[in-house]
Design a protein around this motif. Structure first.
Motif, mmCIF file in Angstrom:
data_model
loop_
_atom_site.group_PDB
_atom_site.id
_atom_site.type_symbol
_atom_site.label_atom_id
_atom_site.label_comp_id
_atom_site.label_asym_id
_atom_site.label_seq_id
_atom_site.Cartn_x
_atom_site.Cartn_y
_atom_site.Cartn_z
ATOM 1 N N GLU A 146 10.046 2.985 4.501
ATOM 2 C CA GLU A 146 11.406 2.836 5.004
ATOM 3 C C GLU A 146 11.446 2.043 6.309
ATOM 4 O OE1 GLU A 146 13.505 6.517 5.128
ATOM 5 O OE2 GLU A 146 12.560 7.271 3.291
ATOM 6 N N VAL A 147 10.442 2.210 7.150
ATOM 7 C CA VAL A 147 10.413 1.455 8.402
ATOM 8 C C VAL A 147 10.187 -0.023 8.143
ATOM 9 C CG1 VAL A 147 9.063 1.097 10.510
ATOM 10 C CG2 VAL A 147 9.734 3.384 9.852
ATOM 11 N N VAL A 190 -1.798 18.657 0.742
ATOM 12 C CA VAL A 190 -2.304 17.407 1.315
ATOM 13 C C VAL A 190 -1.543 16.222 0.741
ATOM 14 C CG1 VAL A 190 -4.341 15.947 1.620
ATOM 15 C CG2 VAL A 190 -4.577 18.439 1.642
ATOM 16 N N THR A 191 -1.304 16.259 -0.552
ATOM 17 C CA THR A 191 -0.596 15.158 -1.210
ATOM 18 C C THR A 191 0.816 15.009 -0.669
ATOM 19 O OG1 THR A 191 -1.886 15.557 -3.220
ATOM 20 C CG2 THR A 191 0.092 14.228 -3.440
ATOM 21 N N SER A 192 1.510 16.110 -0.462
ATOM 22 C CA SER A 192 2.893 16.025 0.016
ATOM 23 C C SER A 192 2.972 15.393 1.404
ATOM 24 C CB SER A 192 3.517 17.421 0.034
ATOM 25 O OG SER A 192 2.796 18.285 0.902
ATOM 26 N N VAL A 193 2.006 15.690 2.267
ATOM 27 C CA VAL A 193 2.001 15.102 3.610
ATOM 28 C C VAL A 193 1.758 13.599 3.532
ATOM 29 C CG1 VAL A 193 0.811 15.068 5.825
ATOM 30 C CG2 VAL A 193 1.288 17.234 4.710
ATOM 31 N N LEU A 194 0.815 13.189 2.710
ATOM 32 C CA LEU A 194 0.553 11.757 2.564
ATOM 33 C C LEU A 194 1.732 11.038 1.932
ATOM 34 C CD1 LEU A 194 -3.192 11.802 1.436
ATOM 35 C CD2 LEU A 194 -2.259 11.386 3.710
ATOM 36 N N PHE A 195 2.442 11.716 1.031
ATOM 37 C CA PHE A 195 3.654 11.125 0.464
ATOM 38 C C PHE A 195 4.694 10.880 1.555
ATOM 39 C CE2 PHE A 195 3.506 12.346 -4.319
ATOM 40 C CZ PHE A 195 2.332 11.639 -4.434
ATOM 41 N N ASP A 196 4.862 11.847 2.460
ATOM 42 C CA ASP A 196 5.817 11.674 3.550
ATOM 43 C C ASP A 196 5.418 10.518 4.454
ATOM 44 O OD1 ASP A 196 7.317 13.767 2.640
ATOM 45 O OD2 ASP A 196 6.406 15.259 3.973
ATOM 46 N N LEU A 197 4.124 10.376 4.728
ATOM 47 C CA LEU A 197 3.665 9.287 5.589
ATOM 48 C C LEU A 197 3.902 7.930 4.924
ATOM 49 C CD1 LEU A 197 2.244 8.588 8.250
ATOM 50 C CD2 LEU A 197 0.062 8.687 7.011
ATOM 51 N N CYS A 198 3.616 7.839 3.624
ATOM 52 C CA CYS A 198 3.868 6.584 2.909
ATOM 53 C C CYS A 198 5.357 6.262 2.864
ATOM 54 C CB CYS A 198 3.303 6.671 1.496
ATOM 55 S SG CYS A 198 1.495 6.730 1.402
ATOM 56 N N MET A 255 0.826 -1.204 0.000
ATOM 57 C CA MET A 255 0.000 0.000 0.000
ATOM 58 C C MET A 255 0.864 1.259 0.000
ATOM 59 S SD MET A 255 -2.977 1.318 -0.046
ATOM 60 C CE MET A 255 -4.037 -0.077 0.304
ATOM 61 N N GLN A 256 1.957 1.240 0.773
ATOM 62 C CA GLN A 256 2.805 2.433 0.832
ATOM 63 C C GLN A 256 3.532 2.699 -0.471
ATOM 64 O OE1 GLN A 256 3.061 -0.154 2.917
ATOM 65 N NE2 GLN A 256 5.167 -0.890 3.134
ATOM 66 N N HIS A 257 3.548 1.707 -1.393
ATOM 67 C CA HIS A 257 4.192 1.895 -2.689
ATOM 68 C C HIS A 257 3.217 2.468 -3.722
ATOM 69 C CE1 HIS A 257 8.035 -0.088 -1.791
ATOM 70 N NE2 HIS A 257 7.329 -0.900 -1.031
ATOM 71 N N PHE A 258 1.973 2.015 -3.716
ATOM 72 C CA PHE A 258 1.036 2.376 -4.780
ATOM 73 C C PHE A 258 0.032 3.462 -4.371
ATOM 74 C CE2 PHE A 258 2.423 -1.876 -6.001
ATOM 75 C CZ PHE A 258 2.724 -1.672 -7.330
ATOM 76 N N LEU A 279 -2.819 10.741 -15.613
ATOM 77 C CA LEU A 279 -2.775 12.191 -15.802
ATOM 78 C C LEU A 279 -2.067 12.580 -17.085
ATOM 79 C CD1 LEU A 279 -1.842 13.267 -12.155
ATOM 80 C CD2 LEU A 279 -4.119 13.100 -13.186
ATOM 81 N N ASN A 280 -1.129 11.721 -17.553
ATOM 82 C CA ASN A 280 -0.370 12.011 -18.763
ATOM 83 C C ASN A 280 -0.474 10.813 -19.693
ATOM 84 O OD1 ASN A 280 1.118 14.623 -17.904
ATOM 85 N ND2 ASN A 280 1.566 13.201 -16.245
ATOM 86 N N PRO A 281 -1.425 10.806 -20.619
ATOM 87 C CA PRO A 281 -1.566 9.658 -21.534
ATOM 88 C C PRO A 281 -0.293 9.437 -22.346
ATOM 89 C CG PRO A 281 -3.493 11.101 -21.631
ATOM 90 C CD PRO A 281 -2.465 11.829 -20.822
ATOM 91 N N GLY A 282 0.070 8.164 -22.479
ATOM 92 C CA GLY A 282 1.281 7.798 -23.196
ATOM 93 C C GLY A 282 2.506 7.694 -22.317
ATOM 94 N N TRP A 283 2.408 8.171 -21.083
ATOM 95 C CA TRP A 283 3.539 8.125 -20.162
ATOM 96 C C TRP A 283 3.313 7.053 -19.106
ATOM 97 C CZ3 TRP A 283 7.932 11.237 -20.524
ATOM 98 C CH2 TRP A 283 7.871 12.240 -21.487
ATOM 99 N N SER A 284 4.402 6.537 -18.567
ATOM 100 C CA SER A 284 4.351 5.520 -17.517
ATOM 101 C C SER A 284 5.234 5.959 -16.357
ATOM 102 C CB SER A 284 4.828 4.157 -18.037
ATOM 103 O OG SER A 284 4.013 3.708 -19.108
ATOM 104 N N VAL A 285 4.760 5.691 -15.152
ATOM 105 C CA VAL A 285 5.508 6.021 -13.945
ATOM 106 C C VAL A 285 6.415 4.851 -13.598
ATOM 107 C CG1 VAL A 285 5.358 6.709 -11.529
ATOM 108 C CG2 VAL A 285 3.593 7.439 -13.138
ATOM 109 N N VAL A 286 7.669 5.143 -13.306
ATOM 110 C CA VAL A 286 8.648 4.111 -12.961
ATOM 111 C C VAL A 286 8.523 3.793 -11.482
ATOM 112 C CG1 VAL A 286 11.080 3.493 -12.891
ATOM 113 C CG2 VAL A 286 10.205 4.897 -14.765
ATOM 114 N N MET A 287 8.283 2.517 -11.190
ATOM 115 C CA MET A 287 8.218 2.036 -9.806
ATOM 116 C C MET A 287 9.385 1.088 -9.576
ATOM 117 S SD MET A 287 5.624 3.432 -8.302
ATOM 118 C CE MET A 287 5.492 2.376 -6.876
ATOM 119 N N LYS A 288 10.310 1.506 -8.734
ATOM 120 C CA LYS A 288 11.465 0.673 -8.431
ATOM 121 C C LYS A 288 11.070 -0.388 -7.412
ATOM 122 C CE LYS A 288 14.731 4.427 -9.290
ATOM 123 N NZ LYS A 288 15.831 5.260 -8.736
#
Length: 460
Positions: A30-31, A17-25, A1-4, A389-398
């Motif tokens: 990392e923990v 709001v998004t930046s705070v939730l990003f920090d929590l995830c 869940m913290q990845h996706f 949000l950006n058709p044709g683009w893909s987000v890289v998930m390590k």
């Protein structure tokens, strides 16, 4: 869940709001890692305090139950008790579910569980003394790539230059290399072999031979002609000194691979399972990422290339095994690479996520200078999630490290630095700069990228 979860909320909520939730995830991500460092946990202890303070300014007071405040203690508990995966109750709950499944007589559930547990314990005890049979205690891991599994290669005898690493899967199929493909694969093998570095240096000295050549010219000539020079040079040494004075693997390497090769449908390497794109229908085992040293120039007039690490993103399109005169083999991944040097191929969004566009590749045609090949042990697996949000683009998930792979410090990095490939920048003063042009770019510090538009607006 913290990845996706961060991907799901991108663009749906305000930025603060998004930046705070990003920090929590990121905190949970990392923990929950299976390898933890005390210094990192101390930073997490300080960061989660500020994250919860920002959340209190956004969410109503009813949201902050005791479970939310307990988040502050997770990093401290990890410092005391170790990684979370060894203290989690999930495996206990799964085991309880297994015991419940053993109930056959609902009138006597305890007796059913006891008999099933006793039978399992007896079978486990007996299996310890059975040799030559697979049990649940000696099954290989899902992506096994140990040395004893390398026998799947048609050419079982490896080379000192290229010891086999990884495990090919499936029955190999015959594959005929095209002229361009053969040259591309052979050149990549040569330029990434530490035993060839001395010959690369000798070739560079022969190219200059007292002439005033820029390093970029020497590098371009080597990329085009070294494989031919290397073959002719080894033949010359064989005639002068005899074949017994030259290592056998070097002589076979100079001849180049034969046209007949093998191709595999899958390959396990370093705990990852790779599959070509044409066979990767339901999973994403074809996504790869590699960090390679690439020649970089400060400007169009810069004639002194320097090596820097560049991260490339692509997909595996074929798994090829080169055959060097039937004596040893080399497995390579043939990939299609996104054009990371153009904003039409790769970009960063405002949340610092890496986005790639596979409709813009580095080279679409078959060109000699194109380098589509990499070694299996150089590839890291990644996932590409379509960006709504950006058709044709893909987000890289390590992906995190595989289940059976652990971070042992800098041992891997030290092993890689011992076998760095040769580069013309290592020649130093032996190469004279054409027309006495001086190189004004510093190479001892990392550069800073400045947006020209913002700089000009600030000056106004």
């Amino acid at each position: 869940m913290q990845h996706f979860l961060p991907l799901a909320i991108r663009g749906l909520l305000p930025d603060h709001v998004t930046s705070v939730l990003f920090d929590l995830c990121g905190y949970f991500r990392e923990v929950s890692a299976k390898v933890l460092y005390i210094s990192d946990l101390e930073k997490l202890e300080e960061r989660i305090i500020m994250t919860l303070c920002h959340m209190e300014r956004i969410f109503p007071p009813g949201f902050f139950t005791v479970m939310v405040h307990l988040v502050m203690d997770l990093a401290t508990e990890a410092k005391i008790g170790g990684p979370v995966c060894y203290r989690s109750m999930w495996f206990v709950e799964r085991y309880i579910g297994k015991l419940k499944s053993n109930v056959r007589n609902k009138a006597r559930p305890e007796g059913s569980i006891a008999e099933a547990f006793l039978a399992d314990e007896c079978m486990t005890f007996c299996s310890r003394y059975i040799v030559g049979f697979e049990t649940k205690h000696n099954l290989p891991s899902q992506n096994e790539d140990n040395d004893e599994w390398v026998g799947h290669h048609d050419i079982a005898h490896g080379s000192r230059l290229f010891p086999h690493s990884g495990n090919p899967l499936g029955k190999p199929r015959n594959y005929v290399l095209s002229g361009v493909e053969k040259v591309q694969a052979h050149k990549y093998v040569l330029f990434n072999c530490s035993d060839v570095n001395s010959y690369l240096r000798a070739h560079a000295d022969e190219i200059t031979n007292g002439r005033n050549l820029n390093p970029d010219v020497v590098e371009r000539i080597q990329n085009d002609k070294f494989h031919e020079w290397f073959q002719a040079h080894i033949r010359k040494l064989e005639k002068e000194n005899g074949i017994h004075n030259i290592e056998k693997d070097i002589r076979l390497l100079a001849r180049g691979p034969v046209n007949a090769a093998k191709r595999y449908c899958a390959f396990n390497s370093r705990g990852y399972h790779f599959r070509p794109k044409r066979l990767d229908k339901e999973t994403q085992n074809s996504g790869v990422m590699v960090t390679a040293k690439t020649s970089s120039y400060a400007s169009a007039r810069d004639a002194n290339p320097v090596l820097r690490d560049v991260t490339y993103y692509g997909r595996v399109i074929d798994i090829v095994e080169l055959n060097y005169s039937g004596q040893f083999s080399v497995v390579l991944f043939k990939c299609e690479w996104v054009n990371v040097f153009s904003e039409t191929g790769m970009k960063k969004d405002k949340y610092c996520y890496t986005l790639v566009n596979f409709s813009h590749l580095i080279h679409k045609g078959e060109k000699i200078e194109h380098e589509p090949f990499i070694f299996p042990n150089q590839a890291n697996q990644v996932l590409y999630v379509e960006d709504e949000l950006n058709p044709g683009w893909s987000v890289v998930m390590k992906l995190p490290k595989p289940r059976d792979v652990y971070d042992l410090g800098n041992l891997e990095w030290e092993a890689q630095t011992e076998n760095e490939p040769f580069h013309v920048s290592q020649l130093g003063e032996s190469l004279k700069i054409k027309n006495n042009e001086e190189h004004w770019v510093r190479t001892d510090v990392e550069g800073t990228i400045v947006d020209a538009n913002n700089a000009s607006s600030n000056e106004e």
